[in-house]
Scaffold this motif. Structure first.
Motif, PDB file in Angstrom:
ATOM      1  N   ALA A 115       0.833  -1.211   0.000  1.00  0.00           N
ATOM      2  CA  ALA A 115       0.000   0.000   0.000  1.00  0.00           C
ATOM      3  C   ALA A 115       0.865   1.257   0.000  1.00  0.00           C
ATOM      4  O   ALA A 115       0.564   2.238  -0.694  1.00  0.00           O
ATOM      5  N   TYR A 116       1.942   1.231   0.772  1.00  0.00           N
ATOM      6  CA  TYR A 116       2.847   2.386   0.837  1.00  0.00           C
ATOM      7  C   TYR A 116       3.548   2.557  -0.512  1.00  0.00           C
ATOM      8  O   TYR A 116       3.648   3.675  -1.032  1.00  0.00           O
ATOM      9  N   ALA A 171      -2.235   3.025   5.408  1.00  0.00           N
ATOM     10  CA  ALA A 171      -1.106   2.551   4.609  1.00  0.00           C
ATOM     11  C   ALA A 171       0.201   2.736   5.363  1.00  0.00           C
ATOM     12  O   ALA A 171       1.109   1.896   5.289  1.00  0.00           O
ATOM     13  N   GLU A 174       0.461   0.123   8.094  1.00  0.00           N
ATOM     14  CA  GLU A 174       0.803  -1.149   7.462  1.00  0.00           C
ATOM     15  C   GLU A 174       2.292  -1.225   7.156  1.00  0.00           C
ATOM     16  O   GLU A 174       2.955  -2.243   7.399  1.00  0.00           O
TER      17      GLU A 174
END
Length: 268
Positions: A115-116, A171, A174
């Motif tokens: 996600a990042y 994000a 995570e």
């Protein structure tokens, strides 16, 4: 209509041609030796046809190349999903015995969660990129670490890189969770330079240093449109010295891990 060459396989085709010429064989005689058509051999050499591993092994046998074509086939096949502009870098990265990296504003690519990484790609590239292109780039980036089986990794990050939210808080959480899990691997060391470290060297952009198996040191200095490769020994040694100074101004890996945990909690 002629077929376009497939960039990753141009190198393999060139090696096939070089070995064939050195052996004195024609495309037809090599084709007969490995039981394929001469048109297929021509396509291999031009990079318009992709060989199977069996073709590489048969070519090694016919040309007495002691496995060179098959080894190159494995190397190219292992990197074929990497975008063209990253391919040479990725090959060097996978050969490195040690990688040292300093980052100013982002979590290093090798440590990014999906996600990042997707947020970085979406916000840092041409807005014309499609979702499919972004997904491809994200997959290429987040799969890099899995190929570094015996590489020692040392990272120095500015505290800002850990606090800067990209994409969303979810994000970021995570990614920080992902980083903390990776730090359980003894090969990976991460040190944070706190915001209040007054004696840190002034460096305008991220950089990376790779130790290659033949003893060479190769540097990569990032800029807006990519990276400059640094191979001059004096310049690379300067990068090594700066990295050491950065580490000296950093928190210890154990304290750095605690800082990451605190930042993660603050975002939840």
């Amino acid at each position: 209509m002629s077929e376009s060459p497939r960039t990753p396989w141009l190198r393999w085709g060139a090696e096939l041609r070089r070995h064939r010429n050195a052996s004195g064989m024609t495309q037809q005689s090599l084709a007969s030796a490995i039981n394929v058509s001469s048109a297929l051999i021509s396509g291999f050499e031009r990079g318009t046809r992709i060989p199977k591993r069996a073709h590489a092994a048969d070519g090694d046998l016919a040309l007495s190349t002691t496995g060179e074509l098959e080894r190159l086939w494995l190397e190219i096949n292992d990197t074929r999903e990497i975008p063209d502009e990253w391919r040479s870098f990725a090959v060097l990265e996978r050969q490195a015995s040690e990688i040292r990296e300093y980052q100013t504003a982002l979590i290093p690519g090798l440590l990014q969660s999906p996600a990042y990484a997707r947020a970085v790609m979406r916000q840092g590239r041409d807005q014309q990129d499609t979702d499919e292109q972004i997904d491809h780039l994200t997959q290429a980036r987040t799969s890099r670490l899995a190929h570094l089986h015996n590489t020692r990794l040392s990272f120095v990050l500015e505290e800002t890189a850990l606090r800067r939210v990209l994409g969303s808080k979810e994000a970021m959480v995570e990614c920080l969770t992902h980083v903390l899990a990776l730090l359980e691997d003894r090969r990976i060391r991460l040190s944070v330079i706190p915001d209040d470290a007054p004696l840190r060297p002034v460096v305008s952009a991220p950089f990376r240093i790779m130790n290659l198996p033949d003893g060479r040191l190769i540097g990569h200095a990032e800029h807006m449109f990519g990276e400059n490769v640094v191979s001059d020994p004096h310049q690379v040694n300067f990068m090594v010295a700066i990295f050491g100074d950065m580490q000296a101004e950093s928190l210890s890996p154990s304290v750095s891990k605690t800082v990451i945990e605190q930042i993660r909690r603050s975002l939840q």
